[in-house]
Motif scaffolding. Structure first.
Motif, PDB file in Angstrom:
ATOM      1  N   PHE A 241       0.836  -1.212   0.000  1.00 33.59           N
ATOM      2  CA  PHE A 241       0.000   0.000   0.000  1.00 33.59           C
ATOM      3  C   PHE A 241       0.870   1.261   0.000  1.00 33.59           C
ATOM      4  CE2 PHE A 241      -2.499   3.383   1.889  1.00 33.59           C
ATOM      5  CZ  PHE A 241      -3.757   3.223   1.319  1.00 33.59           C
ATOM      6  N   ILE A 242       1.862   1.295   0.894  1.00 36.66           N
ATOM      7  CA  ILE A 242       2.706   2.493   0.994  1.00 36.66           C
ATOM      8  C   ILE A 242       3.570   2.653  -0.247  1.00 36.66           C
ATOM      9  CG2 ILE A 242       4.515   3.644   2.324  1.00 36.66           C
ATOM     10  CD1 ILE A 242       3.430   2.260   4.834  1.00 36.66           C
ATOM     11  N   THR A 243       4.046   1.538  -0.801  1.00 39.70           N
ATOM     12  CA  THR A 243       4.842   1.605  -2.027  1.00 39.70           C
ATOM     13  C   THR A 243       4.012   2.198  -3.169  1.00 39.70           C
ATOM     14  OG1 THR A 243       6.201  -0.280  -1.347  1.00 39.70           O
ATOM     15  CG2 THR A 243       6.194   0.259  -3.690  1.00 39.70           C
ATOM     16  N   GLN A 244       2.759   1.758  -3.262  1.00 45.60           N
ATOM     17  CA  GLN A 244       1.847   2.329  -4.261  1.00 45.60           C
ATOM     18  C   GLN A 244       1.671   3.826  -4.020  1.00 45.60           C
ATOM     19  OE1 GLN A 244       0.339   1.202  -6.941  1.00 45.60           O
ATOM     20  NE2 GLN A 244      -1.204   2.798  -7.303  1.00 45.60           N
ATOM     21  N   MET A 245       1.540   4.204  -2.766  1.00 47.81           N
ATOM     22  CA  MET A 245       1.377   5.618  -2.404  1.00 47.81           C
ATOM     23  C   MET A 245       2.597   6.434  -2.854  1.00 47.81           C
ATOM     24  SD  MET A 245       0.919   7.319   1.376  1.00 47.81           S
ATOM     25  CE  MET A 245      -0.656   6.537   1.696  1.00 47.81           C
ATOM     26  N   ILE A 246       3.777   5.885  -2.624  1.00 44.37           N
ATOM     27  CA  ILE A 246       5.009   6.590  -3.003  1.00 44.37           C
ATOM     28  C   ILE A 246       5.065   6.800  -4.517  1.00 44.37           C
ATOM     29  CG2 ILE A 246       7.523   6.389  -3.134  1.00 44.37           C
ATOM     30  CD1 ILE A 246       7.372   4.929  -0.384  1.00 44.37           C
ATOM     31  N   TYR A 247       4.801   5.731  -5.276  1.00 40.53           N
ATOM     32  CA  TYR A 247       4.861   5.847  -6.733  1.00 40.53           C
ATOM     33  C   TYR A 247       3.832   6.848  -7.264  1.00 40.53           C
ATOM     34  CZ  TYR A 247       8.282   2.136  -7.422  1.00 40.53           C
ATOM     35  OH  TYR A 247       9.445   1.404  -7.432  1.00 40.53           O
ATOM     36  N   GLU A 248       2.658   6.897  -6.650  1.00 41.59           N
ATOM     37  CA  GLU A 248       1.651   7.866  -7.084  1.00 41.59           C
ATOM     38  C   GLU A 248       2.033   9.291  -6.697  1.00 41.59           C
ATOM     39  OE1 GLU A 248      -2.565   7.256  -6.634  1.00 41.59           O
ATOM     40  OE2 GLU A 248      -2.279   5.096  -6.476  1.00 41.59           O
ATOM     41  N   SER A 249       2.678   9.446  -5.546  1.00 43.18           N
ATOM     42  CA  SER A 249       3.008  10.789  -5.063  1.00 43.18           C
ATOM     43  C   SER A 249       3.925  11.542  -6.023  1.00 43.18           C
ATOM     44  CB  SER A 249       3.652  10.719  -3.670  1.00 43.18           C
ATOM     45  OG  SER A 249       4.954  10.151  -3.711  1.00 43.18           O
ATOM     46  N   VAL A 250       4.713  10.805  -6.808  1.00 43.53           N
ATOM     47  CA  VAL A 250       5.633  11.409  -7.774  1.00 43.53           C
ATOM     48  C   VAL A 250       4.881  12.299  -8.766  1.00 43.53           C
ATOM     49  CG1 VAL A 250       7.341  10.907  -9.574  1.00 43.53           C
ATOM     50  CG2 VAL A 250       7.135   9.403  -7.611  1.00 43.53           C
ATOM     51  N   LYS A 251       3.627  11.957  -9.029  1.00 39.02           N
ATOM     52  CA  LYS A 251       2.856  12.687 -10.038  1.00 39.02           C
ATOM     53  C   LYS A 251       2.341  14.043  -9.525  1.00 39.02           C
ATOM     54  CE  LYS A 251       1.421   8.306 -12.075  1.00 39.02           C
ATOM     55  NZ  LYS A 251       0.310   7.366 -12.325  1.00 39.02           N
ATOM     56  N   TYR A 252       2.520  14.293  -8.217  1.00 39.10           N
ATOM     57  CA  TYR A 252       1.990  15.537  -7.635  1.00 39.10           C
ATOM     58  C   TYR A 252       3.083  16.265  -6.840  1.00 39.10           C
ATOM     59  CZ  TYR A 252      -2.074  12.688  -8.683  1.00 39.10           C
ATOM     60  OH  TYR A 252      -2.988  11.874  -9.328  1.00 39.10           O
ATOM     61  N   PRO A 253       4.266  16.465  -7.451  1.00 40.74           N
ATOM     62  CA  PRO A 253       5.414  16.971  -6.678  1.00 40.74           C
ATOM     63  C   PRO A 253       5.248  18.380  -6.135  1.00 40.74           C
ATOM     64  CG  PRO A 253       5.899  17.012  -9.030  1.00 40.74           C
ATOM     65  CD  PRO A 253       4.598  16.278  -8.869  1.00 40.74           C
ATOM     66  N   LEU A 254       4.469  19.211  -6.824  1.00 38.35           N
ATOM     67  CA  LEU A 254       4.348  20.601  -6.413  1.00 38.35           C
ATOM     68  C   LEU A 254       3.038  20.900  -5.689  1.00 38.35           C
ATOM     69  CD1 LEU A 254       5.694  22.328  -9.664  1.00 38.35           C
ATOM     70  CD2 LEU A 254       6.974  21.593  -7.639  1.00 38.35           C
TER      71      LEU A 254
END
Length: 317
Positions: A241-254
């Motif tokens: 779950f957290i790994t998925q969260m990390i990979y998705e977070s890359v798309k919203y850096p700002l």
């Protein structure tokens, strides 16, 4: 690349009002119904049976009335009834994290917006964050019944109406997709991720808890804080779950200053740090928390450069 870990604490956060024993006189004055669950244990200490879901829910109601000015709160049967002291700790440590990026001052007020991933039916994190720091929140969940119950809590407590908005995650395999929109700007995200990988694993963990609490009917698992499927388990467990969260977070850096999530096992940190470094997180922190004998933690990461962090406005001037 900066990796930082705070010193492990052996008590609740200094600003946490729950770091002392429960004041049952005060709590019963707020909610007389709690009386039926309070007793003196073998150590001559007033307490409740924490294996009794009704007792835990009644205690939560009393705390929310006495300490958070929430007069109307309830959750459906079998939904997660969280221990408020630990939930409050997460909020207070996030406040410290934001202060580090705001010249040592905790940013307060409605312009500070947090995103609660997996708000559940209880709405606890937004309630605490709004009462203590006047923050605003967006709460998301994949469970429509949970969202509807949060809506009821908000409607029944007018002070929350303008402070908390809710969003159903219609695609359960995603975490931030559909939720973070181009115009959004969050000071932080927070999450108490599902920590089991299956119903079987969750039941086994509950049996261990029952044994630990020395209950007589050890063959009948009692999730004493409740919990639905989406609250307790996720395919692949917490690390997935957290790994998925990390990979998705890359798309919203700002669009978010700090992404954060609780991590139940210290052993997971090495793998999570590896993933965070892989996706190019600029700064990663592990914040240790302690509740009695139990140690917990959350990780925080940001994609903002040092200049972008300095330029981030925590308040509208």
């Amino acid at each position: 690349m900066k990796n930082k870990s705070t010193t492990e604490k052996d008590t609740l956060h200094p600003r946490n009002p729950h770091r002392f024993r429960y004041n049952f006189e005060k709590l019963i004055a707020s909610l007389p119904d709690l009386t039926q669950y309070v007793f003196i244990n073998e150590h001559s200490i007033e307490t409740i049976d924490f294996a009794n879901p009704d007792a835990v829910k009644s205690l939560n109601k009393a705390i929310l009335i006495a300490d958070y000015d929430i007069q109307n709160w309830d959750i459906p049967k079998n939904y997660l009834c969280p221990p408020i002291p630990g939930r409050a700790d997460y909020i207070h440590y996030i406040a410290d994290l934001l202060a580090e990026s705001n010249n040592g001052t905790i940013p307060e007020g409605e312009n500070i917006i947090g995103l609660d991933i997996g708000i559940g039916a209880n709405c606890i994190y937004p309630i605490i964050g709004n009462e203590v720091y006047q923050w605003s929140f967006v709460g998301t969940d994949i469970d429509e019944n949970a969202i509807q119950n949060c809506k009821k809590i908000i409607t029944n407590n007018p002070k929350l109406v303008d402070a908390i908005s809710l969003q159903l995650q219609v695609e359960p395999r995603y975490i931030f997709k559909n939720i973070i929109l181009p115009e959004d700007k969050f000071a932080f995200t927070m999450c108490n991720p599902p920590f089991h990988s299956s119903m079987e694993e969750a039941t086994k963990a509950s049996l261990l808890k029952v044994t630990h609490l020395q209950l007589q009917q050890k063959n009948k698992p009692i999730l004493n804080f409740g919990g639905q499927n989406s609250e307790l388990w996720y395919e692949g467990g917490e690390i997935a779950f957290i790994t998925q969260m990390i990979y998705e977070s890359v798309k919203y850096p700002l669009q978010c200053f700090w992404f954060t999530t609780l991590v139940s096992k210290k052993d997971y940190l090495k793998s999570l740090y590896k993933t965070l470094n892989k996706v190019g997180a600029v700064e990663i922190k592990t914040i240790e928390m302690a509740q009695g004998q139990k140690t917990s933690r959350f990780i925080a990461w940001t994609f903002l450069s040092e200049k972008q962090q300095k330029d981030w406005k925590f308040s509208i001037e």
